[in-house]
Write a protein that holds these residues in place. Structure first.
Motif, PDB file in Angstrom:
ATOM      1  N   TRP A  22       0.801  -1.036  -0.106  1.00 62.87           N
ATOM      2  CA  TRP A  22      -0.037  -0.178   0.010  1.00 62.87           C
ATOM      3  C   TRP A  22       0.945   1.087  -0.028  1.00 62.87           C
ATOM      4  CZ3 TRP A  22      -4.651  -0.627  -1.835  1.00 62.87           C
ATOM      5  CH2 TRP A  22      -5.154  -1.900  -1.598  1.00 62.87           C
ATOM      6  N   ARG A  25       1.500   1.494  -3.817  1.00 58.59           N
ATOM      7  CA  ARG A  25       0.203   1.779  -4.550  1.00 58.59           C
ATOM      8  C   ARG A  25      -0.275   3.195  -4.204  1.00 58.59           C
ATOM      9  NH1 ARG A  25      -2.829  -1.678  -7.647  1.00 58.59           N
ATOM     10  NH2 ARG A  25      -4.406  -0.480  -7.106  1.00 58.59           N
ATOM     11  N   THR A  31       0.827   1.624  -9.434  1.00 61.98           N
ATOM     12  CA  THR A  31      -0.298   0.610  -9.437  1.00 61.98           C
ATOM     13  C   THR A  31      -0.131  -0.545 -10.145  1.00 61.98           C
ATOM     14  OG1 THR A  31      -1.438   1.853 -11.278  1.00 61.98           O
ATOM     15  CG2 THR A  31      -1.727   2.352  -9.109  1.00 61.98           C
ATOM     16  N   GLY A  32       1.148  -0.846 -10.681  1.00 60.57           N
ATOM     17  CA  GLY A  32       1.672  -2.119 -11.362  1.00 60.57           C
ATOM     18  C   GLY A  32       1.572  -3.290 -10.483  1.00 60.57           C
ATOM     19  N   LYS A  34      -0.139  -5.496  -7.751  1.00 62.48           N
ATOM     20  CA  LYS A  34      -1.495  -5.573  -7.351  1.00 62.48           C
ATOM     21  C   LYS A  34      -2.068  -5.990  -6.216  1.00 62.48           C
ATOM     22  CE  LYS A  34      -2.371  -4.247 -11.709  1.00 62.48           C
ATOM     23  NZ  LYS A  34      -2.577  -2.713 -11.938  1.00 62.48           N
ATOM     24  N   PHE A  35      -3.137  -5.807  -5.561  1.00 64.37           N
ATOM     25  CA  PHE A  35      -3.772  -6.326  -4.504  1.00 64.37           C
ATOM     26  C   PHE A  35      -4.603  -7.376  -4.992  1.00 64.37           C
ATOM     27  CE2 PHE A  35      -7.634  -5.690  -1.639  1.00 64.37           C
ATOM     28  CZ  PHE A  35      -7.057  -6.576  -0.429  1.00 64.37           C
ATOM     29  N   GLY A  36      -4.698  -8.483  -4.310  1.00 64.23           N
ATOM     30  CA  GLY A  36      -5.496  -9.820  -4.672  1.00 64.23           C
ATOM     31  C   GLY A  36      -6.082 -10.355  -3.472  1.00 64.23           C
ATOM     32  N   CYS A  37      -5.096 -10.465  -2.387  1.00 65.33           N
ATOM     33  CA  CYS A  37      -5.783 -11.176  -1.326  1.00 65.33           C
ATOM     34  C   CYS A  37      -5.335 -10.449   0.081  1.00 65.33           C
ATOM     35  CB  CYS A  37      -5.431 -12.645  -1.435  1.00 65.33           C
ATOM     36  SG  CYS A  37      -3.482 -12.797  -1.034  1.00 65.33           S
ATOM     37  N   CYS A  42      -1.855 -15.127  -2.827  1.00 65.03           N
ATOM     38  CA  CYS A  42      -2.181 -15.158  -4.347  1.00 65.03           C
ATOM     39  C   CYS A  42      -0.703 -14.956  -5.054  1.00 65.03           C
ATOM     40  CB  CYS A  42      -3.233 -14.588  -4.659  1.00 65.03           C
ATOM     41  SG  CYS A  42      -2.925 -12.856  -4.739  1.00 65.03           S
ATOM     42  N   ALA A  44      -0.226 -11.935  -6.200  1.00 61.03           N
ATOM     43  CA  ALA A  44      -0.223 -10.717  -7.210  1.00 61.03           C
ATOM     44  C   ALA A  44       0.647  -9.427  -6.819  1.00 61.03           C
ATOM     45  CB  ALA A  44      -1.623 -10.227  -7.230  1.00 61.03           C
ATOM     46  N   CYS A  57       2.174  -7.641   0.202  1.00 63.52           N
ATOM     47  CA  CYS A  57       1.034  -7.526   1.029  1.00 63.52           C
ATOM     48  C   CYS A  57       1.406  -7.901   2.648  1.00 63.52           C
ATOM     49  CB  CYS A  57      -0.305  -8.108   0.602  1.00 63.52           C
ATOM     50  SG  CYS A  57      -0.119  -9.869   0.896  1.00 63.52           S
ATOM     51  N   TYR A  98      -4.127  -9.575 -14.398  1.00 62.94           N
ATOM     52  CA  TYR A  98      -4.047  -9.189 -12.894  1.00 62.94           C
ATOM     53  C   TYR A  98      -3.059  -9.746 -12.057  1.00 62.94           C
ATOM     54  CZ  TYR A  98      -6.037  -6.635  -8.852  1.00 62.94           C
ATOM     55  OH  TYR A  98      -6.049  -5.706  -7.796  1.00 62.94           O
ATOM     56  N   CYS A  99      -2.747 -11.167 -12.379  1.00 57.16           N
ATOM     57  CA  CYS A  99      -1.718 -11.638 -11.541  1.00 57.16           C
ATOM     58  C   CYS A  99      -0.399 -11.513 -12.169  1.00 57.16           C
ATOM     59  CB  CYS A  99      -2.169 -13.136 -11.224  1.00 57.16           C
ATOM     60  SG  CYS A  99      -1.853 -14.202 -12.786  1.00 57.16           S
TER      61      CYS A  99
END
Lengths: 156, 449, 752
Positions: A22, A25, A31-32, A34-37, A42, A44, A57, A98-99
């Motif tokens: 975060w 981002r 923003t490349g 990614k937030f997935g879980c 995951c 990402a 994350c 996305y992943c």
């Protein structure tokens, strides 16, 4: 707090327990990644810290220290990353995509550690989730990158 | 012959009568002749609330989403489940009709107002050490601040004849102390305060002291070598709180203990399992002075090198096993790399203080792997510190890892980085899997009002 | 490269916000600054209004779709959203083919809402139902042809040559006799002023002259997606934006009461404000992580709704469990409403040599797309609303958002960024989309607000693929051939759950895959017993087929076993005279190296078996064979999946192959491990931890053969899924000797 991101020093002021994801981002506006879980499930959000793969994350800002953070935004500035991107395109890997920032980071980190990984090493390192089911094609691209030839399967 | 028989019968009858009197009698309370203050002072109520926090009444007498202190929490016993009771001042379903003496008998002696014996799942053997003043304050709090809630108690699921309660009175006679805490003159006030909190309201021994065949805690204070020396309860192994460098808190300084109880985390670990409830609902609300006192007291409990062994020292050997080229040939290493290493790190050192180390952690060194199996299968609930939830939680892996995979990854963890907790069997994982449920990913705050 | 500039990304075009990714892509690839590009065939600044004014037939208003830039790049506004299925590339191929412009020169973006884009059968617009290509193929070719015609007209004037003498080569108009050649980019401005010709006036290419259609062209979106440059809804940002996180009510229908720690959360560093919303409480903050922690921290007293309120939304009762509901469905009695009937079931059973009966059931599943739902909303000074959100139906969202926000339709500008997976997730579902929250929060704060649902909040509100229990019975003749089959499904279909149940009608979504089977079983009856679900229901990749083909094809194997028939041979027999499906089934047999059922011992010593299944979903035909074994833990290992897919006719064989691999993988995931479990009215899993999706180490090798029968074009995004779970389950039944009648296999005790 100072961070080294993609070769530049940046000043950030998020709380020390804020996940690096975060900070990247929201605070750095990239923003490349990614937030997935949010739970290291995951992949990402994968980025590299000093060339090693981490899941941003679950990387508290306070853990980063003076390590070099590399995000997908700088992937093509890395010769290994550039090769990975080329093969990702050649094998038409991404679907929803996305992943794939995370997949590309994971692939790059592996190849930086070992330019000629075996099939087992590829399987051991490429553990990120993909809901679109690009696993076969990722594997093909990895075999290609590792010089093991494409799978007999379905490379386009 | 006949005479002997008559004599025997007579003896049996007398003993039975005495027994019958004993097991149904209401024990004396210092408050028997004392009327409670009709309108207790706000200070007394506040003090009672603090004692309720220290005694963590809410953790067992409330359920998430239920009315505060209305009971209903299911507690497993070897004989069947029991449910905690309504301790709100509701006159019908709660303790509204309890006099101060009735209340005292329940809290410190395990006897309900109607004379029946409480199951010792209620930690009255510890609470018996509470002072008269604290019991009085607690009563004021429960009768004047806790809101009455008309929630009927759920009957226990213990089948007949095991549900007969009078034998508990005999158990109490043997195992439950019945005098309040007596200060140890050779120790200073801080030590005595700490001992009081730990032994009395804090009832730390309920989890951390090993139990005997009759479910009794093997020691109730520092007089016993096994006091707080670590125990298995409800699928969690509560480690030693003595100065054992490996299996206890021997490597912790008093400041570390304070931080753990105040913030839920320190450089050595993060609260999880049953301690999560104790932290979320109890220890973080204690004053700094009380927490320091607890730390001071605990650090006075000597370790046992015979049990604890040679102190742990870090070794980096396992790190190489996690390289992609080696992972698949070392059992558990691939699972660790894929599922654990992103948080706990390949060097096992975690990301202190947010994500705990596994290298040298108590749970990696104690022979009983229950806590590690449990947390891998079920994850951990959310740590709620000072009203703020944790940023990172341990997810449950029961849906992703087989018994064998859990056993292998834990065997890896327990032999990596100098750890020597010993291997874990798939059967142990399978057993615990059946008995447990995953922790909630949501913040759970048990309200006291 | 090191983009540390957190400037608003979705707002570069000032008053007319545009999706960032395309613009940036353009800037870098065209190498020019922003302002210089606004030339061409005039994409209207307010496309919705301009399009609405014209009221031309959908798919014909060329300027609403195409802009040709001075550098000859073609910007195309797609009526269909890209979510990995390759539709942006497919559209570029189709339009480019007739326009005579290289699809590689296309920049494709999702079109705004508007009448012009209702090209699904000329009357609606969804990205779903595997409709995109098949429903708009001719329309979009015509669009390209119309645009080419306009360029030719402009060129005729410019070259002073009769239009009949002009030809094109990719991107250029040619006048052979004078040697004149003008790039489309130079003609575009003139062409803009011309009226769009009558669609009937243009002729389409003869397919044999196709240059790009039917070629495995590389996808246009792959470079951006390989380098992190692709922008999803999650990534959108505008000037002055706040972030919001929510805590949803644990059960749909509950209302927020007192927030006990409201003051504490409001006082958290970085928190802007806290808001009670419909079924949720939101924390708004300068940064998302602060908002997320705040939302987690909220101690909300959730209130039961009134009876009237319960009637408005699908209220989740506190005692609902999937275990009990599965039992209820399994025990549901009744003959149901007929969805398909043929022959005389009664006498077929009466004269049967043998009968078989069994009850099968499916499970709830999550979409689990990797990008959780998010929405960015901004009210503008002129009263309009810009809103960025993942969606599969812009006009439907526009109408609903206008209603929610109290605005006129044309005041709502819908932006539809590419989708981080969708699989049916991003339709309008009550309670399942974040837009009402974003709109309310933006209104309340007076600033743009982006709401992101964490995975936990996403799984709490994700509407589910329905579950069904199907009572089958079958009759065999003396030779063991099936002569009758009856399937009665206890189920609620997604369509009736969303649009209201009609007691006189069967929801075709509930029974598809039980109906429409091609096997020549002369007597059959397919029916539905409606059983209302407390859960919210949704379309999920291949909808009813995603479970029904699993259920039917499993029972068909049971009938084969009862009749002593090999399941592959039986299917061939039942398809006798059906050349298309016979070819397809033989194709998958050949692809797998020749049908063998097993169990057999593989070279690595493992015991394995194969299963076969077929499906006829969304206008296409599929046949799959799977090979499985059990590992030491008794879990199913799927080694290979071979699938032959016949979509009739095709646009991009490369994309089709990848879509088949993708759909097949989702089928593997569903049958092996997916199941949403509810206890006490709440889903047990809130993340991938307890709802695992297929990880790479359990993904089989997937081998795809595209068979082009030349039949009417069918869909491709969904059709390769339904045969796969059934083929795997049938293989497992053969391997273990225990009949698999439910998913997921990981929850079954299979070890022999």
């Amino acid at each position: 707090m100072q961070l080294y991101v993609n070769g530049q020093m940046v000043e950030v002021n998020s709380d020390p327990d804020t996940p690096l994801l975060w900070v990247i981002r929201d605070e750095l506006g990239m923003t490349g990644t990614k937030f997935g879980c949010g739970l290291a499930q995951c992949g990402a959000c994968s980025v590299m810290l000093d060339g090693k793969i981490v899941r941003s994350c679950v990387t508290p800002l306070s853990s980063v220290g003076d390590a070099q953070v590399t995000t997908i935004e700088a992937i093509e500035a890395d010769p290994v990353g550039q090769r990975v991107v080329e093969k990702w395109i050649a094998h038409q890997v991404p679907q929803c995509g996305y992943c794939q920032s995370g997949q590309v980071m994971a692939a790059t980190a592996l190849l930086k550690e070992n330019a000629k990984p075996s099939r087992d090493e590829i399987a051991a390192a490429m553990v990120n989730l993909c809901r679109c089911g690009t696993y076969n094609v990722i594997n093909d691209a990895m075999l290609d990158l590792a010089g093991l030839g494409a799978n007999k399967g379905e490379t386009l | 012959m006949k005479k002997i028989l008559f004599t025997l019968i007579a003896i049996v009858l007398v003993v039975a009568a005495g027994l019958s009197w004993y097991v149904t009698r209401k024990p004396a309370s210092p408050f028997d002749a004392v009327a409670a203050v009709a309108t207790p002072s706000p200070d007394l109520i506040a003090k009672g609330k603090y004692i309720a926090r220290a005694a963590d009444c809410v953790a067992c007498h409330s359920v998430p989403g239920g009315k505060p202190f209305a009971g209903g929490l299911k507690m497993g016993t070897p004989l069947g489940a029991i449910y905690t009771t309504n301790i709100t001042p509701d006159p019908k379903t709660g303790i509204g009709k309890y006099t101060l003496a009735d209340f005292d008998r329940a809290v410190r002696h395990g006897v309900a107002a109607n004379g029946h014996r409480l199951y010792p799942a209620m930690p009255y053997p510890s609470y018996s050490k509470m002072s008269d003043a604290d019991v009085r304050a607690l009563y004021a709090y429960f009768t004047h601040e806790v809101a009455p809630a008309a929630v009927a108690d759920k009957p226990s699921e213990i089948p007949s004849p095991w549900n007969i309660r009078w034998p508990i009175a005999l158990w109490n006679l043997v195992f439950a102390p019945d005098t309040p805490y007596q200060p140890v003159k050779t120790q200073d006030a801080e030590w005595n305060r700490g001992a009081y909190l730990v032994q009395g309201p804090g009832h730390c021994g309920s989890c951390h002291t090993p139990r005997g065949a009759a479910f009794n805690e093997k020691a109730m204070d520092q007089g016993g070598k096994l006091y707080l020396s670590g125990a298995l309860l409800d699928g969690w192994y509560a480690p030693s709180l003595r100065n054992d460098p490996n299996t206890g808190i021997g490597r912790w300084r008093e400041a570390d203990i304070y931080a753990f109880l105040k913030n839920g985390r320190n450089g050595h670990g993060v609260v999880f399992g049953s301690m999560l409830d104790a932290y979320n609902n109890s220890t973080q609300f204690l004053t700094d002075a009380d927490l320091h006192a607890i730390a001071h007291y605990l650090k006075s409990l000597p370790g046992d090198p015979a049990r604890d062994g040679k102190p742990w020292a870090y070794s980096a050997t396992a790190v190489a096993d996690l390289a992609p080229a080696k992972r698949s040939s070392v059992p558990g290493a691939q699972t660790f790399a894929a599922k654990c290493s992103f948080c706990h790190q390949p060097d096992g050192k975690g990301q202190s203080p947010w994500i705990p180390a596994l290298a040298g952690s108590t749970s990696s060194l104690v022979p009983d792997a229950a806590s590690q199996i449990n947390i891998v299968l079920n994850g951990s609930g959310r740590v709620m510190a000072n009203g703020m939830p944790d940023s990172y939680r341990m997810p449950p892996y029961r849906a992703q890892l087989s018994d064998k995979q859990v056993a292998q990854v834990l065997s890896f963890v327990r032999s990596a980085w100098g750890n020597r907790g010993g291997p874990v069997t798939a059967k142990a994982v399978a057993d615990l899997r059946k008995k447990t449920d995953p922790a909630s990913p949501q913040v759970i705050v048990l309200q006291m009002r | 490269m090191n983009d540390h500039d957190p400037t608003p990304a979705c707002d570069l075009a000032g008053d007319s916000p545009q999706n960032l990714s395309r613009r940036r892509f353009l800037q870098t690839s065209a190498g020019v600054a922003t302002g210089a590009l606004v030339i061409g065939m005039g994409i209207p600044l307010q496309p919705a209004r301009a399009a609405g004014a014209a009221q031309m037939a959908p798919g014909t208003n060329v300027p609403a779709f195409l802009e040709i830039r001075p550098d000859n790049r073609v910007r195309f506004l797609s009526p269909f959203n890209e979510g990995g299925q390759g539709i942006f590339t497919g559209m570029a191929q189709i339009v480019g083919e007739e326009l005579d412009a290289d699809p590689e020169s296309f920049i494709v973006e999702n079109a705004p809402a508007g009448h012009d884009y209702l090209v699904v059968f000329g009357k609606m617009r969804i990205t779903g139902g595997s409709f995109s290509t098949r429903s708009s193929y001719t329309t979009m070719r015509k669009l390209g042809a119309l645009a080419r015609n306009m360029l030719l007209q402009a060129a005729a004037t410019r070259m002073n040559a009769p239009i009949g003498e002009l030809t094109t080569e990719p991107g250029h108009v040619i006048h052979k006799s004078t040697g004149q050649k003008i790039a489309y980019g130079d003609l575009a401005k003139d062409a803009l002023d011309l009226p769009v010709p009558d669609p009937k006036s243009v002729t389409l290419k003869d397919p044999k002259d196709f240059r790009w259609i039917r070629q495995p062209l590389k996808r246009l979106d792959v470079p951006e997606k390989s380098t992190g440059k692709a922008i999803y809804a999650m990534d959108c940002k505008v000037e002055g934006m706040l972030h919001a996180a929510v805590q949803h009510a644990p059960r749909l229908g509950l209302k927020p009461g007192v927030v006990r720690n409201l003051d504490e959360v409001k006082a958290m560093k970085g928190v802007h404000s806290v808001h009670k919303l419909d079924g949720a409480v939101a924390v708004v903050a300068e940064r998302f992580w602060v908002a997320k922690l705040g939302a987690d921290a909220l101690q909300v007293d959730w209130q039961e709704p009134s009876a009237a309120e319960k009637a408005k939304i699908r209220y989740m009762p506190a005692d609902f469990s999937t275990e009990a509901f599965t039992r209820q469905l399994m025990e549901t009695k009744g003959d149901g409403k007929e969805a398909e009937t043929h022959g005389d079931l009664k006498s077929a059973f009466a004269s049967a040599g043998k009968t078989v009966s069994a009850t099968y059931h499916s499970q709830y599943v999550h979409h689990a797309q990797l990008e959780p739902a998010s929405t960015l909303a901004r009210f503008n000074a002129d009263g309009t609303l810009d809103i960025w959100l993942p969606n599969q139906a812009p006009e439907q969202f526009q109408a609903q958002i206008a209603k929610t926000a109290g605005l006129k339709l044309e005041q709502v500008n819908i932006h539809s960024p590419i989708l981080g997976g969708f699989f049916g997730r991003h339709f309008l579902y009550p309670g399942a989309n974040p837009y009402p929250q974003a709109v309310a929060l933006s209104k309340a704060t007076g600033r743009p607000v982006k709401v992101i649902w964490t995975r936990e909040q996403e799984f709490l509100r994700d509407p589910l693929r329905p579950m069904a229990a199907v009572r089958f019975r079958g009759a065999l003749d003396a030779s063991g051939m099936p002569v009758a089959i009856e399937a009665i499904s206890a189920c609620e279909g997604p369509a009736e759950s969303l649009n209201g149940h009609n007691p006189n009608k069967v929801d075709s979504n509930a029974v598809e895959g039980l109906t429409g089977k091609a096997y020549a079983i002369p007597n059959r009856r397919i029916a539905q017993v409606y059983v209302k679900n407390p859960t919210s229901l949704a379309y999920w990749r291949s909808v009813g087929h995603s479970m029904n083909d699993f259920l039917y094809e499993g029972f068909l194997d049971e009938m084969a076993d009862a009749g002593g028939k090999d399941p592959y041979a039986l299917r061939l027999k039942l398809l006798e005279g059906n050349d298309r499906l016979t070819t397809l089934l033989k194709a998958v047999g050949e692809l797998s190296g020749g049908w063998k059922r097993g169990p057999f011992t593989a070279p690595d010593g493992s015991r394995r078996a194969r299963g076969v299944a077929m499906a006829s979903p969304f206008g296409s035909e599929a046949a799959a064979i799977a090979e499985v074994s059990l590992n030491a833990a008794g879990k199913v290992v799927v080694h290979d999946v071979w699938e032959a897919i016949d979509p009739g006719s095709i646009v991009n064989p490369g994309i089709i192959k990848l879509q088949a691999m993708s759909a097949a993988t989702l089928g593997v995931s569903q049958v092996l491990m997916e199941q949403v479990v509810y206890k006490n009215g709440e889903p047990e899993a809130r993340n991938y931890d307890l709802y695992p999706i297929l990880p790479p180490d359990r993904a089989p090798r997937i081998h795809v053969k595209v068979v082009e029968s030349g039949a009417q074009m069918g869909g491709i995004g969904e059709p390769p899924l339904p045969a796969v779970p059934a083929a795997i389950a049938n293989a497992v039944s053969t391997l273990t000797g225990k009949r698999v009648r439910s998913m997921p296999l990981d929850k079954l005790s299979l070890a022999t």
